[in-house]
Design a protein around this motif. Sequence first.
Motif, PDB file in Angstrom:
ATOM      1  N   SER A  62     -45.558  10.642 -14.435  1.00 35.33           N
ATOM      2  CA  SER A  62     -45.564  12.072 -14.145  1.00 35.33           C
ATOM      3  C   SER A  62     -46.241  12.361 -12.808  1.00 35.33           C
ATOM      4  O   SER A  62     -45.865  13.296 -12.103  1.00 35.33           O
ATOM      5  CB  SER A  62     -46.272  12.842 -15.278  1.00 35.33           C
ATOM      6  N   PHE A  63     -47.223  11.558 -12.425  1.00 37.87           N
ATOM      7  CA  PHE A  63     -47.902  11.765 -11.151  1.00 37.87           C
ATOM      8  C   PHE A  63     -47.023  11.332  -9.974  1.00 37.87           C
ATOM      9  O   PHE A  63     -47.225  11.801  -8.857  1.00 37.87           O
ATOM     10  CB  PHE A  63     -49.229  11.003 -11.135  1.00 37.87           C
ATOM     11  N   LYS A  64     -46.083  10.462 -10.220  1.00 42.06           N
ATOM     12  CA  LYS A  64     -45.169  10.034  -9.160  1.00 42.06           C
ATOM     13  C   LYS A  64     -43.999  10.984  -8.987  1.00 42.06           C
ATOM     14  O   LYS A  64     -43.326  10.975  -7.954  1.00 42.06           O
ATOM     15  CB  LYS A  64     -44.645   8.626  -9.477  1.00 42.06           C
ATOM     16  N   ASP A  65     -43.745  11.805  -9.987  1.00 41.69           N
ATOM     17  CA  ASP A  65     -42.607  12.721  -9.982  1.00 41.69           C
ATOM     18  C   ASP A  65     -42.930  13.945  -9.131  1.00 41.69           C
ATOM     19  O   ASP A  65     -43.827  14.718  -9.462  1.00 41.69           O
ATOM     20  CB  ASP A  65     -42.294  13.158 -11.413  1.00 41.69           C
ATOM     21  N   PRO A  66     -42.215  14.163  -8.022  1.00 40.28           N
ATOM     22  CA  PRO A  66     -42.536  15.293  -7.135  1.00 40.28           C
ATOM     23  C   PRO A  66     -42.346  16.650  -7.794  1.00 40.28           C
ATOM     24  O   PRO A  66     -42.901  17.646  -7.327  1.00 40.28           O
ATOM     25  CB  PRO A  66     -41.570  15.101  -5.960  1.00 40.28           C
ATOM     26  N   GLU A  67     -41.596  16.710  -8.890  1.00 36.60           N
ATOM     27  CA  GLU A  67     -41.355  17.986  -9.555  1.00 36.60           C
ATOM     28  C   GLU A  67     -42.544  18.450 -10.385  1.00 36.60           C
ATOM     29  O   GLU A  67     -42.745  19.652 -10.589  1.00 36.60           O
ATOM     30  CB  GLU A  67     -40.118  17.877 -10.456  1.00 36.60           C
ATOM     31  N   ILE A  68     -43.338  17.525 -10.894  1.00 33.06           N
ATOM     32  CA  ILE A  68     -44.439  17.901 -11.789  1.00 33.06           C
ATOM     33  C   ILE A  68     -45.787  17.322 -11.378  1.00 33.06           C
ATOM     34  O   ILE A  68     -46.802  17.652 -11.986  1.00 33.06           O
ATOM     35  CB  ILE A  68     -44.135  17.483 -13.248  1.00 33.06           C
TER      36      ILE A  68
END
Length: 225
Positions: A62-68
């Motif tokens: 989730s920390f790598k996901d630019p959306e969240i």
Amino acid sequence: MSNTNNTGFKGFRTGLFILGCLLIFSACRQAKKYHDTTSVPVVERQGALADIISFQQGLNASFKDPEISPLPDRFRMRFEGLEFFEPDTSYRVWARLERTPDALPFQMQTSTDEQAAERVYGILSFTLKGNPYRLEVYQSPDLVLEAGYEDYLFLPFSDRTNGQGTYEGGRYIDLRIPKRDSILLDFNKAYNPYCAYNPKYSCPLVPEINRLDVEIPVGVKAFKK
């Protein structure tokens, strides 16, 4: 958790809810209960460890996901993973939940001038390392109206590792309302509020009653920028 335009807290909890959905299949497969004891069978300990590792992997994703991701781009672009303590199943305990249905909503202080509406859903009583503890667990009157958050509970806490290896402002644990009067409290799933990574977020502060006078050396460590 909310930012200055009042969307950060919702986005933060949405991100953690997505993470929970990613983990629910593996979590539901764990039919055993894990107690604060060295006599837990090896198979059960292995199942608990797998659950903890799955949580860590999902949080990193989730920390790598630019959306969240709460990380500013300059940090996210070189992000390789959060730093965790080694999993320890002795910090995975069953707590008795005493519901407080008559509790009224109140405004919880945050790291900014904003306030977060919360209600004391109940009191968690548990034993950790042979000592008894009690923590308040909260429910948002606003968030409960949103699909997917009807049974969401928010547990902020601090301990003696804060500022000495963990984020100085304390950490959070996400919980779900149980059908019975007991709930699995896994401190290995303690994570940092988003303001530990990005100053644009406004984070609920840990109430004094939830400040534990004990070290909890599991979960997410302090973020090193």
